[in-house]
Design an enzyme around this catalytic site. Structure first.
Site, PDB file in Angstrom:
ATOM      1  N   LEU A 121      32.219  12.222  51.021  1.00 14.03           N
ATOM      2  CA  LEU A 121      32.704  13.391  50.288  1.00 14.03           C
ATOM      3  C   LEU A 121      32.015  13.482  48.938  1.00 14.03           C
ATOM      4  O   LEU A 121      31.825  12.473  48.262  1.00 14.03           O
ATOM      5  CB  LEU A 121      34.218  13.307  50.076  1.00 14.03           C
ATOM      6  N   ASP A 122      31.656  14.701  48.544  1.00 11.09           N
ATOM      7  CA  ASP A 122      31.118  14.953  47.213  1.00 11.09           C
ATOM      8  C   ASP A 122      32.275  15.423  46.344  1.00 11.09           C
ATOM      9  O   ASP A 122      32.948  16.396  46.676  1.00 11.09           O
ATOM     10  CB  ASP A 122      30.033  16.031  47.258  1.00 11.09           C
ATOM     11  N   ILE A 123      32.499  14.727  45.258  1.00  5.85           N
ATOM     12  CA  ILE A 123      33.621  15.026  44.368  1.00  5.85           C
ATOM     13  C   ILE A 123      33.073  15.485  43.022  1.00  5.85           C
ATOM     14  O   ILE A 123      32.195  14.849  42.455  1.00  5.85           O
ATOM     15  CB  ILE A 123      34.502  13.773  44.147  1.00  5.85           C
ATOM     16  N   VAL A 138      36.804  18.546  46.058  1.00  2.00           N
ATOM     17  CA  VAL A 138      35.851  18.190  47.099  1.00  2.00           C
ATOM     18  C   VAL A 138      34.903  19.358  47.337  1.00  2.00           C
ATOM     19  O   VAL A 138      35.330  20.505  47.433  1.00  2.00           O
ATOM     20  CB  VAL A 138      36.586  17.829  48.415  1.00  2.00           C
ATOM     21  N   TYR A 139      33.609  19.033  47.442  1.00  2.00           N
ATOM     22  CA  TYR A 139      32.574  20.028  47.704  1.00  2.00           C
ATOM     23  C   TYR A 139      31.752  19.620  48.912  1.00  2.00           C
ATOM     24  O   TYR A 139      31.628  18.437  49.226  1.00  2.00           O
ATOM     25  CB  TYR A 139      31.639  20.176  46.499  1.00  2.00           C
TER      26      TYR A 139
END
Length: 154
Positions: A129-131, A142-143
């Site tokens: 996950l990209d945070i 989240v992105y």
């Protein structure tokens, strides 16, 4: 005492490796196979390979390039980027990838991830996950797709 593990993450963009700052302004840093040979000599514990454009631009997985990299490496490899189907998981594991990292697939089609876990085991599927932290509210969000698509609820 636990031993420190060295696990470099390489970012693929097209045929080469890049370095980015917050997924922007990619700068070419070298050839993936050559980098793998260097990490073999350094005896790293594991290698993580992310195709940073595969999901965001709906590009197919570069199976030939991954096969070339896997054949050069003498350490476990985790691959992420553009994985959409059980067939993608099958091909990656068949060519020697030991772990597959998924991000957008977790939200786009979680059933495929569940099926992959049933077939290949939870130890082989990695959630990534990209945070990002918002500037004003200090809330973490989240992105997906290199920080371009925000997930409203997790």
């Amino acid at each position: 005492m636990l031993r420190t593990r060295v696990i470099p993450a390489l970012l693929l963009d097209g045929q080469g490796l890049v370095k980015t700052t917050q997924f922007k302004s990619p700068v070419y840093v070298g050839d993936a196979s050559n980098s793998c040979r260097i990490y073999n000599q350094m005896e790293v514990d594991e290698l993580v390979l992310f195709d940073i454009r595969a999901s965001s631009k709906a590009l197919p997985i570069q199976f030939e390039l991954i096969q070339q990299i896997v054949s050069e490496c003498f350490m476990p490899i985790c691959y992420g980027g553009g994985v959409k189907t059980l067939e993608d998981f099958r091909k990656l594991f068949y060519m020697g990838v030991e772990k597959v990292s998924v991000s957008s697939l977790l939200f786009d089609n979680p059933q495929v991830v569940k099926e992959a876990i049933k077939i290949y085991g939870a130890q082989s599927i990695i959630a990534t996950l990209d945070i990002k932290r918002s500037r004003f509210r200090k809330v973490q969000q989240v992105y997906l797709h290199n920080g371009k698509k925000r997930i409203k609820k997790v």
